[in-house]
Design an enzyme around this catalytic site. Sequence first.
Site, mmCIF file in Angstrom:
data_model
loop_
_atom_site.group_PDB
_atom_site.id
_atom_site.type_symbol
_atom_site.label_atom_id
_atom_site.label_comp_id
_atom_site.label_asym_id
_atom_site.label_seq_id
_atom_site.Cartn_x
_atom_site.Cartn_y
_atom_site.Cartn_z
ATOM 1 N N ASP A 1 0.838 -1.197 0.000
ATOM 2 C CA ASP A 1 0.000 0.000 0.000
ATOM 3 C C ASP A 1 0.875 1.251 0.000
ATOM 4 O O ASP A 1 2.014 1.211 0.454
ATOM 5 C CB ASP A 1 -0.832 0.112 1.293
ATOM 6 C CG ASP A 1 -1.675 -1.096 1.542
ATOM 7 O OD1 ASP A 1 -1.982 -1.811 0.589
ATOM 8 O OD2 ASP A 1 -2.015 -1.296 2.731
HETATM 9 N N1 URA Z 1 -1.105 -5.754 4.281
HETATM 10 C C1 URA Z 1 -1.559 -4.495 4.140
HETATM 11 O O1 URA Z 1 -2.567 -4.128 4.734
HETATM 12 N N2 URA Z 1 -0.871 -3.652 3.360
HETATM 13 C C2 URA Z 1 0.246 -3.991 2.702
HETATM 14 O O2 URA Z 1 0.832 -3.165 2.001
HETATM 15 C C3 URA Z 1 0.712 -5.305 2.859
HETATM 16 C C4 URA Z 1 0.005 -6.175 3.657
#
Ligand code: URA
Length: 243
Positions: free
Chosen positions: A102
């Site tokens: 993310d």
């Molecule tokens: N879980 C999440 O919520 N975000 C990420 O980027 C990776 C795993």
Amino acid sequence: MKLVKLIANLGYGSRKQVALMFREGRITDPQGEVLYADDAVAHADVRVDGEPLDPPQGLLILLHKPIGYTCSTKDPGRVVYDLLPPRFRLRDPVLSTVGRLDRDTSGLLLMTDDGGLLHRITSPKANLPKVYEATLAQDFRGDEAAVFGSGTLMLESEKTPLAPAGFEALGPRRARIVLVEGRYHQIRRMFAAVGNHVETLHRHSLGGLGLGGLEPGAWRELGEADRAEIWNTDSGVGVPLSR
Ligand code: URA
């Protein structure tokens, strides 16, 4: 492959632009002899303006993704490609991220133009552990390890329960989490399911490969030994947690 195509595919320009570079004598061998567009010369023996060519197809990159960058090519904001040489964005086959992090997650991110390798790493069959560290808005309630490790946790709008995930508290609001899958915003949604909120999230490792001191925003090309580390889950880097 003809040199003109090979060089164009590495993002140096369209075939027309690269053909012009040949006519200008900018493409040479290591001794400075001018090469021609239809010459068949090994990748390692080509120079552009005296510089070796970018890595050939089959490139695998380890990037320390900083917070604030997205894994998309289309986002109008900062994207992970901004951290690489601009030519890398123009390669054919395209350089893709191996899974995603993310925008607000930092840490280990792989990028490759090798579709087969991407598939092997992300395939559920690979079962590669991914180790994260999270800080939470509220203290743990105590049943997180049991809930995440159960193999029965259903997240909203998912059709199948999550595979068992590892959880280890490192403090009242800090934990290590080990996933073997990669669903959308998975860790954020897992903690939301137990009434908490992720404040920071960082990925430390994928399989047996860690960041090894790479600074945020920095990247490096992975050679054979590093690639083997991905599959070396006994290395101690990505040890699954007891549940
Ligand atoms: N879980 C999440 O919520 N975000 C990420 O980027 C990776 C795993």
